[in-house]
Write a protein that holds these residues in place. Sequence first.
Motif, PDB file in Angstrom:
ATOM      1  N   ILE A 169       2.069  12.524 -24.320  1.00 14.46           N
ATOM      2  CA  ILE A 169       0.803  11.836 -24.043  1.00 14.46           C
ATOM      3  C   ILE A 169       0.947  10.352 -24.314  1.00 14.46           C
ATOM      4  CG2 ILE A 169      -1.636  11.646 -24.704  1.00 14.46           C
ATOM      5  CD1 ILE A 169      -1.483  14.710 -25.296  1.00 14.46           C
ATOM      6  N   ASP A 170       1.594  10.001 -25.428  1.00 16.49           N
ATOM      7  CA  ASP A 170       1.831   8.583 -25.739  1.00 16.49           C
ATOM      8  C   ASP A 170       2.696   7.941 -24.661  1.00 16.49           C
ATOM      9  OD1 ASP A 170       0.341   8.783 -28.085  1.00 16.49           O
ATOM     10  OD2 ASP A 170       2.110   9.318 -29.279  1.00 16.49           O
ATOM     11  N   GLU A 171       3.715   8.690 -24.199  1.00 17.14           N
ATOM     12  CA  GLU A 171       4.580   8.173 -23.137  1.00 17.14           C
ATOM     13  C   GLU A 171       3.779   7.932 -21.857  1.00 17.14           C
ATOM     14  OE1 GLU A 171       7.453  10.497 -20.343  1.00 17.14           O
ATOM     15  OE2 GLU A 171       8.608   9.978 -22.154  1.00 17.14           O
ATOM     16  N   LEU A 172       2.895   8.866 -21.518  1.00 19.05           N
ATOM     17  CA  LEU A 172       2.063   8.723 -20.324  1.00 19.05           C
ATOM     18  C   LEU A 172       1.121   7.532 -20.449  1.00 19.05           C
ATOM     19  CD1 LEU A 172       1.078   9.731 -17.575  1.00 19.05           C
ATOM     20  CD2 LEU A 172      -0.479  11.272 -18.801  1.00 19.05           C
ATOM     21  N   VAL A 173       0.503   7.370 -21.605  1.00 13.93           N
ATOM     22  CA  VAL A 173      -0.396   6.236 -21.825  1.00 13.93           C
ATOM     23  C   VAL A 173       0.359   4.921 -21.654  1.00 13.93           C
ATOM     24  CG1 VAL A 173      -1.777   5.015 -23.574  1.00 13.93           C
ATOM     25  CG2 VAL A 173      -2.042   7.495 -23.264  1.00 13.93           C
ATOM     26  N   LEU A 174       1.542   4.831 -22.246  1.00 14.94           N
ATOM     27  CA  LEU A 174       2.363   3.622 -22.126  1.00 14.94           C
ATOM     28  C   LEU A 174       2.735   3.361 -20.666  1.00 14.94           C
ATOM     29  CD1 LEU A 174       3.845   1.323 -23.590  1.00 14.94           C
ATOM     30  CD2 LEU A 174       5.798   2.862 -23.831  1.00 14.94           C
ATOM     31  N   THR A 175       3.099   4.413 -19.955  1.00 15.62           N
ATOM     32  CA  THR A 175       3.443   4.280 -18.536  1.00 15.62           C
ATOM     33  C   THR A 175       2.251   3.769 -17.742  1.00 15.62           C
ATOM     34  OG1 THR A 175       5.093   6.032 -18.683  1.00 15.62           O
ATOM     35  CG2 THR A 175       4.234   5.532 -16.488  1.00 15.62           C
ATOM     36  N   LEU A 176       1.080   4.345 -17.976  1.00 15.25           N
ATOM     37  CA  LEU A 176      -0.127   3.909 -17.259  1.00 15.25           C
ATOM     38  C   LEU A 176      -0.466   2.452 -17.572  1.00 15.25           C
ATOM     39  CD1 LEU A 176      -2.323   7.112 -17.610  1.00 15.25           C
ATOM     40  CD2 LEU A 176      -1.253   6.221 -15.522  1.00 15.25           C
ATOM     41  N   GLN A 177      -0.295   2.062 -18.828  1.00 18.71           N
ATOM     42  CA  GLN A 177      -0.542   0.664 -19.200  1.00 18.71           C
ATOM     43  C   GLN A 177       0.376  -0.278 -18.448  1.00 18.71           C
ATOM     44  OE1 GLN A 177      -0.096   0.932 -23.460  1.00 18.71           O
ATOM     45  NE2 GLN A 177      -2.295   1.243 -23.787  1.00 18.71           N
ATOM     46  N   LYS A 178       1.644   0.108 -18.309  1.00 17.45           N
ATOM     47  CA  LYS A 178       2.603  -0.723 -17.575  1.00 17.45           C
ATOM     48  C   LYS A 178       2.263  -0.774 -16.091  1.00 17.45           C
ATOM     49  CE  LYS A 178       6.500  -0.061 -20.713  1.00 17.45           C
ATOM     50  NZ  LYS A 178       7.839   0.538 -20.871  1.00 17.45           N
ATOM     51  N   LEU A 179       1.827   0.361 -15.541  1.00 20.16           N
ATOM     52  CA  LEU A 179       1.474   0.404 -14.109  1.00 20.16           C
ATOM     53  C   LEU A 179       0.231  -0.421 -13.806  1.00 20.16           C
ATOM     54  CD1 LEU A 179       2.073   4.171 -13.268  1.00 20.16           C
ATOM     55  CD2 LEU A 179       3.419   2.209 -12.468  1.00 20.16           C
ATOM     56  N   MET A 180      -0.636  -0.575 -14.779  1.00 19.27           N
ATOM     57  CA  MET A 180      -1.911  -1.267 -14.557  1.00 19.27           C
ATOM     58  C   MET A 180      -1.837  -2.767 -14.786  1.00 19.27           C
ATOM     59  SD  MET A 180      -4.444   1.444 -16.311  1.00 19.27           S
ATOM     60  CE  MET A 180      -5.495   2.389 -15.253  1.00 19.27           C
ATOM     61  N   LYS A 181      -0.672  -3.285 -15.071  1.00 12.64           N
ATOM     62  CA  LYS A 181      -0.516  -4.741 -15.278  1.00 12.64           C
ATOM     63  C   LYS A 181      -0.889  -5.486 -14.028  1.00 12.64           C
ATOM     64  CE  LYS A 181       2.862  -5.090 -18.918  1.00 12.64           C
ATOM     65  NZ  LYS A 181       4.175  -5.564 -19.287  1.00 12.64           N
ATOM     66  N   CYS A 205       0.833  -1.212   0.000  1.00  7.30           N
ATOM     67  CA  CYS A 205       0.000   0.000   0.000  1.00  7.30           C
ATOM     68  C   CYS A 205       0.864   1.257   0.000  1.00  7.30           C
ATOM     69  CB  CYS A 205      -0.937   0.002   1.208  1.00  7.30           C
ATOM     70  SG  CYS A 205      -2.270  -1.190   1.068  1.00  7.30           S
ATOM     71  N   ALA A 206       1.928   1.242   0.776  1.00  6.76           N
ATOM     72  CA  ALA A 206       2.826   2.403   0.839  1.00  6.76           C
ATOM     73  C   ALA A 206       3.500   2.642  -0.515  1.00  6.76           C
ATOM     74  CB  ALA A 206       3.871   2.209   1.935  1.00  6.76           C
ATOM     75  N   LEU A 207       3.896   1.573  -1.194  1.00  7.40           N
ATOM     76  CA  LEU A 207       4.496   1.711  -2.523  1.00  7.40           C
ATOM     77  C   LEU A 207       3.484   2.247  -3.535  1.00  7.40           C
ATOM     78  CD1 LEU A 207       6.723  -1.488  -2.701  1.00  7.40           C
ATOM     79  CD2 LEU A 207       7.514   0.882  -2.862  1.00  7.40           C
ATOM     80  N   LYS A 208       2.244   1.764  -3.449  1.00  6.01           N
ATOM     81  CA  LYS A 208       1.205   2.265  -4.352  1.00  6.01           C
ATOM     82  C   LYS A 208       0.951   3.743  -4.094  1.00  6.01           C
ATOM     83  CE  LYS A 208      -1.231  -2.063  -5.227  1.00  6.01           C
ATOM     84  NZ  LYS A 208      -2.480  -2.810  -5.055  1.00  6.01           N
ATOM     85  N   SER A 209       0.951   4.135  -2.845  1.00  5.03           N
ATOM     86  CA  SER A 209       0.768   5.540  -2.494  1.00  5.03           C
ATOM     87  C   SER A 209       1.917   6.384  -3.035  1.00  5.03           C
ATOM     88  CB  SER A 209       0.654   5.687  -0.976  1.00  5.03           C
ATOM     89  OG  SER A 209       0.513   7.031  -0.621  1.00  5.03           O
ATOM     90  N   PHE A 210       3.139   5.885  -2.919  1.00  8.23           N
ATOM     91  CA  PHE A 210       4.309   6.562  -3.475  1.00  8.23           C
ATOM     92  C   PHE A 210       4.122   6.778  -4.974  1.00  8.23           C
ATOM     93  CE2 PHE A 210       8.372   6.449  -5.654  1.00  8.23           C
ATOM     94  CZ  PHE A 210       9.134   7.372  -4.954  1.00  8.23           C
ATOM     95  N   ASN A 211       3.704   5.728  -5.673  1.00  2.83           N
ATOM     96  CA  ASN A 211       3.499   5.824  -7.119  1.00  2.83           C
ATOM     97  C   ASN A 211       2.425   6.849  -7.468  1.00  2.83           C
ATOM     98  OD1 ASN A 211       5.417   4.232  -8.292  1.00  2.83           O
ATOM     99  ND2 ASN A 211       4.047   2.572  -8.858  1.00  2.83           N
ATOM    100  N   LYS A 212       1.349   6.896  -6.689  1.00  3.13           N
ATOM    101  CA  LYS A 212       0.278   7.859  -6.954  1.00  3.13           C
ATOM    102  C   LYS A 212       0.784   9.290  -6.818  1.00  3.13           C
ATOM    103  CE  LYS A 212      -3.472   4.852  -5.445  1.00  3.13           C
ATOM    104  NZ  LYS A 212      -4.469   4.608  -4.386  1.00  3.13           N
ATOM    105  N   VAL A 213       1.555   9.558  -5.777  1.00  4.89           N
ATOM    106  CA  VAL A 213       2.106  10.901  -5.570  1.00  4.89           C
ATOM    107  C   VAL A 213       3.067  11.252  -6.702  1.00  4.89           C
ATOM    108  CG1 VAL A 213       3.597  12.295  -4.068  1.00  4.89           C
ATOM    109  CG2 VAL A 213       1.776  10.899  -3.079  1.00  4.89           C
ATOM    110  N   LEU A 214       3.943  10.319  -7.044  1.00 11.42           N
ATOM    111  CA  LEU A 214       4.918  10.562  -8.112  1.00 11.42           C
ATOM    112  C   LEU A 214       4.223  10.777  -9.451  1.00 11.42           C
ATOM    113  CD1 LEU A 214       7.909  10.805  -8.821  1.00 11.42           C
ATOM    114  CD2 LEU A 214       7.951   8.325  -9.128  1.00 11.42           C
ATOM    115  N   LEU A 215       3.207   9.977  -9.742  1.00 10.20           N
ATOM    116  CA  LEU A 215       2.471  10.117 -10.990  1.00 10.20           C
ATOM    117  C   LEU A 215       1.751  11.465 -11.050  1.00 10.20           C
ATOM    118  CD1 LEU A 215       1.457   8.966 -13.679  1.00 10.20           C
ATOM    119  CD2 LEU A 215      -0.394   7.849 -12.393  1.00 10.20           C
ATOM    120  N   ALA A 216       1.129  11.869  -9.963  1.00  8.13           N
ATOM    121  CA  ALA A 216       0.446  13.167  -9.933  1.00  8.13           C
ATOM    122  C   ALA A 216       1.442  14.304 -10.164  1.00  8.13           C
ATOM    123  CB  ALA A 216      -0.282  13.348  -8.602  1.00  8.13           C
TER     124      ALA A 216
END
Length: 111
Positions: A99-111, A69-80
């Motif tokens: 935008i393409d880079e962000l979409v690709l990043t989000l796709q990787k994070l959502m695996k 949970c702490a790592l997910k929270s870290f990722n949320k703050v960093l992504l924002a």
Amino acid sequence: MPENKNKMKEKDDCCPHCSGKHKDRDDKEKKDLMNRLKRIEGQVRGVEGMLENDAYCTDILMQVSAITCALKSFNKVLLANHMRTCVADNIREGNDEIIDELVLTLQKLMK
């Protein structure tokens, strides 16, 4: 004689897992992110101690869940922060490829 091969890498050099891009973070952002990571590191060391002391499985699992949970929270703050700064700045400068880079990043994070 060649220069010392063990010297620190230049800022333009990076590990093979990095994009090669860099971001200058303000002190507040960097301090917040570093504090979060240090807390997570402490939690991981705590789990290591639990394992060494033969703690009960479910107790360890609960601590690992807290770390996740702490790592997910870290990722949320960093992504924002990334979206507010890097992405917004690039769009303002006309670089829509971000935008393409962000979409690709989000796709990787959502695996």
